[in-house]
Design a protein around this motif. Sequence first.
Motif, PDB file in Angstrom:
ATOM      1  N   ALA A   1      15.680   3.922  -5.114  1.00  0.00           N
ATOM      2  CA  ALA A   1      15.558   2.613  -5.748  1.00  0.00           C
ATOM      3  C   ALA A   1      14.014   2.096  -6.109  1.00  0.00           C
ATOM      4  CB  ALA A   1      16.254   1.753  -4.902  1.00  0.00           C
ATOM      5  N   GLN A   2      13.294   2.675  -5.136  1.00  0.00           N
ATOM      6  CA  GLN A   2      11.947   2.027  -5.288  1.00  0.00           C
ATOM      7  C   GLN A   2      11.243   2.800  -6.411  1.00  0.00           C
ATOM      8  OE1 GLN A   2       9.646   1.007  -1.845  1.00  0.00           O
ATOM      9  NE2 GLN A   2      11.388   1.304  -0.683  1.00  0.00           N
ATOM     10  N   LEU A   3      11.514   4.495  -6.526  1.00  0.00           N
ATOM     11  CA  LEU A   3      10.923   5.031  -7.462  1.00  0.00           C
ATOM     12  C   LEU A   3      11.185   4.417  -8.932  1.00  0.00           C
ATOM     13  CD1 LEU A   3      11.131   8.515  -6.227  1.00  0.00           C
ATOM     14  CD2 LEU A   3       9.051   7.237  -6.477  1.00  0.00           C
ATOM     15  N   ALA A   4      12.574   4.290  -8.869  1.00  0.00           N
ATOM     16  CA  ALA A   4      13.200   3.562 -10.190  1.00  0.00           C
ATOM     17  C   ALA A   4      12.450   2.374 -10.422  1.00  0.00           C
ATOM     18  CB  ALA A   4      14.662   3.495 -10.116  1.00  0.00           C
ATOM     19  N   GLN A   5      12.050   1.577  -9.645  1.00  0.00           N
ATOM     20  CA  GLN A   5      11.277   0.314  -9.867  1.00  0.00           C
ATOM     21  C   GLN A   5       9.968   0.656 -10.349  1.00  0.00           C
ATOM     22  OE1 GLN A   5      11.303  -1.756  -6.282  1.00  0.00           O
ATOM     23  NE2 GLN A   5      13.597  -2.718  -6.421  1.00  0.00           N
ATOM     24  N   PHE A   6       9.306   1.538  -9.902  1.00  0.00           N
ATOM     25  CA  PHE A   6       7.920   2.042 -10.171  1.00  0.00           C
ATOM     26  C   PHE A   6       8.045   2.587 -11.713  1.00  0.00           C
ATOM     27  CE2 PHE A   6       4.724   5.531 -10.939  1.00  0.00           C
ATOM     28  CZ  PHE A   6       3.696   4.774 -10.585  1.00  0.00           C
ATOM     29  N   SER A   7       9.118   3.335 -12.108  1.00  0.00           N
ATOM     30  CA  SER A   7       9.388   4.064 -13.267  1.00  0.00           C
ATOM     31  C   SER A   7       9.499   2.852 -14.650  1.00  0.00           C
ATOM     32  CB  SER A   7      10.554   4.985 -13.170  1.00  0.00           C
ATOM     33  OG  SER A   7      10.130   6.074 -12.459  1.00  0.00           O
ATOM     34  N   GLN A   8      10.435   2.023 -13.748  1.00  0.00           N
ATOM     35  CA  GLN A   8      10.505   0.812 -15.105  1.00  0.00           C
ATOM     36  C   GLN A   8       9.435   0.038 -15.223  1.00  0.00           C
ATOM     37  OE1 GLN A   8      13.447  -1.955 -13.611  1.00  0.00           O
ATOM     38  NE2 GLN A   8      13.876  -2.830 -15.449  1.00  0.00           N
ATOM     39  N   LEU A   9       8.412  -0.266 -13.989  1.00  0.00           N
ATOM     40  CA  LEU A   9       7.191  -0.985 -14.391  1.00  0.00           C
ATOM     41  C   LEU A   9       6.269  -0.065 -15.326  1.00  0.00           C
ATOM     42  CD1 LEU A   9       5.188  -3.203 -13.612  1.00  0.00           C
ATOM     43  CD2 LEU A   9       4.418  -1.979 -11.449  1.00  0.00           C
ATOM     44  N   GLU A  10       6.255   1.145 -14.916  1.00  0.00           N
ATOM     45  CA  GLU A  10       5.406   2.017 -15.827  1.00  0.00           C
ATOM     46  C   GLU A  10       5.673   1.883 -17.139  1.00  0.00           C
ATOM     47  OE1 GLU A  10       3.105   6.425 -15.389  1.00  0.00           O
ATOM     48  OE2 GLU A  10       5.135   6.102 -14.961  1.00  0.00           O
ATOM     49  N   ALA A  11       7.057   1.886 -17.341  1.00  0.00           N
ATOM     50  CA  ALA A  11       7.470   2.119 -18.854  1.00  0.00           C
ATOM     51  C   ALA A  11       7.412   0.775 -19.659  1.00  0.00           C
ATOM     52  CB  ALA A  11       9.070   2.429 -18.793  1.00  0.00           C
ATOM     53  N   THR A  12       7.447  -0.149 -18.860  1.00  0.00           N
ATOM     54  CA  THR A  12       7.408  -1.773 -19.389  1.00  0.00           C
ATOM     55  C   THR A  12       5.895  -1.725 -19.874  1.00  0.00           C
ATOM     56  OG1 THR A  12       9.365  -2.711 -18.053  1.00  0.00           O
ATOM     57  CG2 THR A  12       7.677  -4.045 -19.117  1.00  0.00           C
ATOM     58  N   THR A  13       4.892  -1.596 -18.940  1.00  0.00           N
ATOM     59  CA  THR A  13       3.753  -1.529 -19.341  1.00  0.00           C
ATOM     60  C   THR A  13       3.025  -0.902 -20.378  1.00  0.00           C
ATOM     61  OG1 THR A  13       2.898  -1.928 -16.882  1.00  0.00           O
ATOM     62  CG2 THR A  13       1.160  -1.621 -18.034  1.00  0.00           C
ATOM     63  N   ASN A  14       3.554   0.375 -20.693  1.00  0.00           N
ATOM     64  CA  ASN A  14       3.295   1.368 -21.503  1.00  0.00           C
ATOM     65  C   ASN A  14       3.880   0.829 -23.142  1.00  0.00           C
ATOM     66  OD1 ASN A  14       1.956   3.062 -19.875  1.00  0.00           O
ATOM     67  ND2 ASN A  14       3.505   4.227 -19.625  1.00  0.00           N
ATOM     68  N   MET A  15       4.916   0.160 -22.904  1.00  0.00           N
ATOM     69  CA  MET A  15       5.748  -0.650 -24.079  1.00  0.00           C
ATOM     70  C   MET A  15       4.776  -1.558 -24.540  1.00  0.00           C
ATOM     71  SD  MET A  15       9.440  -1.831 -24.674  1.00  0.00           S
ATOM     72  CE  MET A  15      10.265  -0.394 -24.324  1.00  0.00           C
ATOM     73  N   SER A  16       4.456  -2.383 -23.678  1.00  0.00           N
ATOM     74  CA  SER A  16       3.704  -3.454 -23.952  1.00  0.00           C
ATOM     75  C   SER A  16       2.364  -3.126 -24.646  1.00  0.00           C
ATOM     76  CB  SER A  16       3.456  -4.346 -22.898  1.00  0.00           C
ATOM     77  OG  SER A  16       2.521  -5.541 -23.093  1.00  0.00           O
ATOM     78  N   THR A  17       1.508  -2.073 -24.217  1.00  0.00           N
ATOM     79  CA  THR A  17       0.609  -1.697 -24.625  1.00  0.00           C
ATOM     80  C   THR A  17       0.736  -1.155 -26.099  1.00  0.00           C
ATOM     81  OG1 THR A  17      -0.472  -1.070 -22.489  1.00  0.00           O
ATOM     82  CG2 THR A  17      -1.574  -0.031 -24.244  1.00  0.00           C
ATOM     83  N   SER A  18       1.652  -0.496 -26.414  1.00  0.00           N
ATOM     84  CA  SER A  18       2.045   0.358 -27.528  1.00  0.00           C
ATOM     85  C   SER A  18       2.340  -0.602 -28.544  1.00  0.00           C
ATOM     86  CB  SER A  18       3.037   1.297 -27.403  1.00  0.00           C
ATOM     87  OG  SER A  18       2.891   2.197 -26.658  1.00  0.00           O
ATOM     88  N   LEU A  19       3.272  -1.893 -28.304  1.00  0.00           N
ATOM     89  CA  LEU A  19       3.418  -3.020 -28.928  1.00  0.00           C
ATOM     90  C   LEU A  19       2.550  -3.782 -29.402  1.00  0.00           C
ATOM     91  CD1 LEU A  19       6.770  -4.334 -27.707  1.00  0.00           C
ATOM     92  CD2 LEU A  19       6.469  -2.979 -29.735  1.00  0.00           C
ATOM     93  N   GLY A  20       1.275  -4.005 -28.383  1.00  0.00           N
ATOM     94  CA  GLY A  20       0.015  -4.653 -28.849  1.00  0.00           C
ATOM     95  C   GLY A  20      -0.681  -3.941 -29.873  1.00  0.00           C
ATOM     96  N   ALA A  21      -0.917  -2.481 -29.784  1.00  0.00           N
ATOM     97  CA  ALA A  21      -1.684  -1.661 -30.799  1.00  0.00           C
ATOM     98  C   ALA A  21      -1.022  -1.579 -32.121  1.00  0.00           C
ATOM     99  CB  ALA A  21      -1.665  -0.367 -29.998  1.00  0.00           C
ATOM    100  N   LEU A  22       0.453  -1.458 -32.047  1.00  0.00           N
ATOM    101  CA  LEU A  22       1.255  -1.633 -33.142  1.00  0.00           C
ATOM    102  C   LEU A  22       0.874  -2.870 -34.115  1.00  0.00           C
ATOM    103  CD1 LEU A  22       3.059  -0.478 -35.378  1.00  0.00           C
ATOM    104  CD2 LEU A  22       5.148  -1.337 -33.906  1.00  0.00           C
ATOM    105  N   ALA A  23       0.947  -4.102 -33.256  1.00  0.00           N
ATOM    106  CA  ALA A  23       0.778  -5.425 -34.119  1.00  0.00           C
ATOM    107  C   ALA A  23      -0.754  -5.420 -34.517  1.00  0.00           C
ATOM    108  CB  ALA A  23       1.103  -6.579 -32.902  1.00  0.00           C
ATOM    109  N   ALA A  24      -1.437  -5.045 -33.910  1.00  0.00           N
ATOM    110  CA  ALA A  24      -2.958  -5.159 -34.415  1.00  0.00           C
ATOM    111  C   ALA A  24      -3.068  -3.953 -35.632  1.00  0.00           C
ATOM    112  CB  ALA A  24      -4.122  -4.440 -33.387  1.00  0.00           C
ATOM    113  N   SER A  25      -2.573  -3.068 -35.553  1.00  0.00           N
ATOM    114  CA  SER A  25      -2.412  -2.045 -36.840  1.00  0.00           C
ATOM    115  C   SER A  25      -1.700  -2.443 -37.756  1.00  0.00           C
ATOM    116  CB  SER A  25      -1.792  -0.838 -36.467  1.00  0.00           C
ATOM    117  OG  SER A  25      -1.645   0.216 -37.571  1.00  0.00           O
TER     118      SER A  25
END
Length: 244
Positions: A77-101
Amino acid sequence: SHTMSALAIGTAQAAANSDWANKVPTNIKTTAGAAQAAMTATTGQAGMGQSDFLRLFTTQLNNQDPTDPVKNEAFVAQLAQFSQLEATTNMSTSLGALAASLASNQITGSANLIGKSVSVAGGPAQLVTGQTVNATIGLPQGAEGVTLQVFDNAGKLVSTQTAGPQTAGDMLFSWNGQDDAGNALPTGNYRFVANAVVQGKNTTPTVSTMVSVLGVSQNADKSITLQVTGGKTIMLSDVTKIYG
């Protein structure tokens, strides 16, 4: 024997617990103490990112009770939480780069409008003496008759035009820049007001004027402004049609 009800730790007891924790010999590790030390040694402040989460997680594993280790379910369960946190952070970064582009591409694409004519609903009619002003009247149901009035910048009626029955669609017309007496009017901004009889009822359909685009600029909020003839600016979002 005594039956114990819900356990409530008061302020005094909490202070006692904290005092006890501070007196634990330094050679004895506690899960909370080791985890907090590992996290604050790097961050120096409250708050948890990906690296803090992983550091806290591994510290808990290193300091768990060997006789009562973390259950497999809790570990997963804790590993799943970490994976979810990482995925959400990466998605936020990608969306920010896409919006700037996209914002960068928007002004580049809008530059293609320079030199073209655009139609703006309810926009001012910008007259240059001796030239004509083109505009359209939206008549989605057609009309039995149309009257177009032209007002100067002071609100004075300077010209009136009438037209017979119109089919459904946009009615295109040109104003020659003259008043009703045939005199050429001075350069400036004018306003069109249309009245139409549609299915026996008087209506005031929208008039869209056409202006030439001279320049393009991007605002702080990434919206696009067009510089058009007559020294005016309009928002790209207000443009209804583009003409070659």
